[in-house]
Motif scaffolding. Structure first.
Motif: not given
Length: 602
Positions: A46, A65, A67, A98, A100
């Motif tokens: 992430r 992934e 963002t 959240d 990462f």
């Protein structure tokens, strides 16, 4: 994983609806930063990409992934098909829950924060991004250098920037942000991060075409590879613009002085957040990442191993070979397969030759030039022709280690064999152009032109070159440069004409440096002074000759009007008339007798 579908755009507030931060200068495959990010980001991770980045960089992260955290809504619309999610509004819009695996802030922290929301400042943005990083995660952070090469050569001072994007101007006066690498490491340590590696970004931290490890710059200030990388990055990065002084020369001088990392335009730091049980293995990072020009082969990397530095080609160019269409018409081509071996050690031949010229060390120049010529001769076939990388070897691409010469970048290769004399003349011509147009001091007459200096250098190298060979070398240089720039036939012809017209009074090619333009003006003034002195001497010579002719004419007139002259004419004139009459009578008598019999003619 990033897909081709449109990502949802999250608007938590603070978004900038009429502003764009995406860089205007785009690099193939995301440039060196994209190649480094692809190595740092593991598969399935992430990733938070904070700030505006080249869209091609996100393509390199398709295995993760992604963002995106942006402040510009138009930029979010552009990147929706390259990310899994897009958050617009700045770091305040991040969900505290959240986290990462990797946070990428390759555009710096100033471009992350929105002016429409709550301002956190540089330290506040760093703390917020660090909080979004999982234990054991990695942070890639860019920091611009307030005393970097790009600022030292800028024609306008940084504090006078009044552009629309200059909401925050980084300088040493702002105590809220770090101003050097040591301060940056301290700030990272304050938020619980440990720096693993750092890179110097050249020539522009916003669009770096070269990332060079700061440890390598500190340990190897005489490396021919680093010399060529910094010189090439700065020569190409500032081309067409106005600068105070030559950035390539300044960067190379900083390298040799051990300040290549200190005076870098910016730095890119790779740091991680320690975990309680940190057993994760981190990917080995390259020492150098360089974006090649057209026809490019992606990003070229240099890795440090047990046997020294080695080449590696990454990205889309790794599988490319010679261009298929019209390949035979190109004078040179790139072969990625050649960039897989060790990087030859040593210093750049151009640097050693410039040093010898500046010190007027004729013995060193003779040794280097004859060694270079002898090495080229050793690469030639029985017909005296060179092929491959040796056919394009010149002082800018050859390194010297003791008495050993080697091509630094063997990927550039000639498509057709070239005569040894032409290859040598081309390399010496390129160095002569650098020496004369750069205004370097040298031990040869200042009135010699580029072709003449090439012939002189050939003599020092032990070869008797003539101007016809130099002209053929200029033709080859035009063809090779046209292949490098991707020019067509007309462009190649115009380039050849331009190269032939280079004079010692011209400024060097590349950025319009005020310092070098002044030196070119000084050389032009000296040349005009020399020509004016020559013209004055010629006029004085003509005047003296005219005066002598006038005196001789006056003497003749004086003598022709004297009594003795007149008496002599009266005595000589009848004799001349009598002689002329005798000749005429003899001719008439011969005609009256007719032609002689054949036996008498024999």
């Amino acid at each position: 994983m990033t897909t081709g579908t449109t990502a949802p755009v999250v608007l938590p507030g603070g978004e900038m609806l009429a502003w764009s931060d995406l860089p205007e200068q785009r690099l193939a495959d995301g440039g060196p930063l994209g190649a480094l990010a692809a190595r740092v980001v593991p598969a399935g991770a992430r990733v938070l990409v904070a700030g505006p980045h080249d869209p091609a960089l996100l393509d390199r992260l398709a295995h993760a992934e992604v963002t995106c955290l942006l402040r510009s809504h138009p930029d979010a619309v552009v990147l929706t098909d390259r990310a899994a999610r897009v958050i617009v509004g700045g770091p305040a819009g991040l969900d505290p829950a959240d986290t990462f695996d990797v946070v990428l802030a390759g555009a710096g922290l100033d471009a992350v924060e929105s002016v429409e929301g709550v301002r956190l400042g540089w330290a506040g943005v760093l703390a917020r991004l660090t909080a979004a990083l999982r234990p054991g995660g990695t942070l890639l952070l860019r920091l611009d250098n307030p005393l970097g090469v790009s600022r030292l050569v800028a024609t306008s001072p940084w504090y006078a920037d009044r552009a629309d994007a200059a909401w925050s101007i980084g300088g040493v006066l702002d105590a809220g942000r770090p101003a050097n690498r040591e301060q940056l490491r301290d700030r990272l340590a304050e938020v619980g991060l440990t720096a693993d590696a750092s890179y110097a970004a050249y020539p522009d931290p916003g669009a770096a075409t070269a990332l060079v490890g700061t440890d390598a710059l500190d340990r190897s200030p005489t490396s021919g590879l680093l010399d060529a990388v910094l010189h090439g990055a700065c020569a190409g990065g500032f081309a067409g613009g106005a600068v105070l002084q030559d950035p390539a020369r300044l960067a190379v001088d900083a390298l040799h002085a051990g300040l290549g990392a200190t005076l870098a335009p910016g730095w890119l730091v790779v740091a991680h957040r320690p975990a309680d049980d940190d057993r994760s293995t981190r990917a080995a990072l390259p020492v150098v990442l360089v974006q090649t020009g057209p026809p490019g082969i992606g990003v070229v990397e240099v890795h440090d191993g047990v046997a020294g530095w080695r080449w590696a080609v990454t990205g889309g160019g790794a599988g490319r070979t010679r261009p298929a269409p019209f390949a035979s018409r190109e004078a040179a081509h790139r072969d990625p397969a050649a960039l897989t071996g060790p990087v030859p050690p040593g210093r750049l031949l151009r640097t050693l030759l410039l040093d010898g010229c500046l010190r007027r060390d004729l013995d060193a120049l003779r040794r280097l030039l004859r060694g270079y010529a002898g090495w080229l001769a050793g690469q030639a076939d029985p017909d005296g022709r060179l092929t491959g990388a040796a056919a394009l070897a010149d002082p800018d691409t050859v390194v010297v280690d003791g008495d050993t010469f080697a091509v630094l970048d063997p990927s550039w290769q000639a498509s057709e064999p070239l005569p040894l004399e032409v290859v040598l003349a081309r390399g010496l011509w390129r160095f002569a152009v650098t020496l004369l147009t750069g205004g370097y001091a040298h031990p040869w007459p200042s009135t010699v032109d580029v072709a003449g200096l090439t012939v002189v250098l050939g003599g020092v190298a032990g070869h008797d070159l003539d101007r016809a060979t130099v002209d053929a070398a200029v033709q080859t240089e035009a063809a090779v440069t046209a292949a490098l720039r991707g020019l067509d036939t007309d462009g190649r012809g115009a380039l050849a004409t331009e190269l032939r017209a280079v004079t010692p009074t011209d400024p060097p090619a590349g950025p319009r440096s005020y310092q070098q333009m002044r030196e070119a003006w000084v050389r032009q003034r000296e040349e005009l002074t020399r020509l004016a002195a020559l013209l004055k001497w010629t006029e004085e010579l003509l005047t003296s000759r005219e005066r002598a002719l006038r005196r001789a004419d006056a003497t003749i007139n004086l003598l022709s009007g004297s009594l003795s002259y007149r008496v002599g004419r009266l005595a000589i004139t009848p004799a001349r008339l009598a002689k002329r009459g005798a000749r005429a009578a003899k001719r008439r008598a011969r005609e009256a007798l007719g032609p002689k019999p054949p036996e008498e003619q024999q």
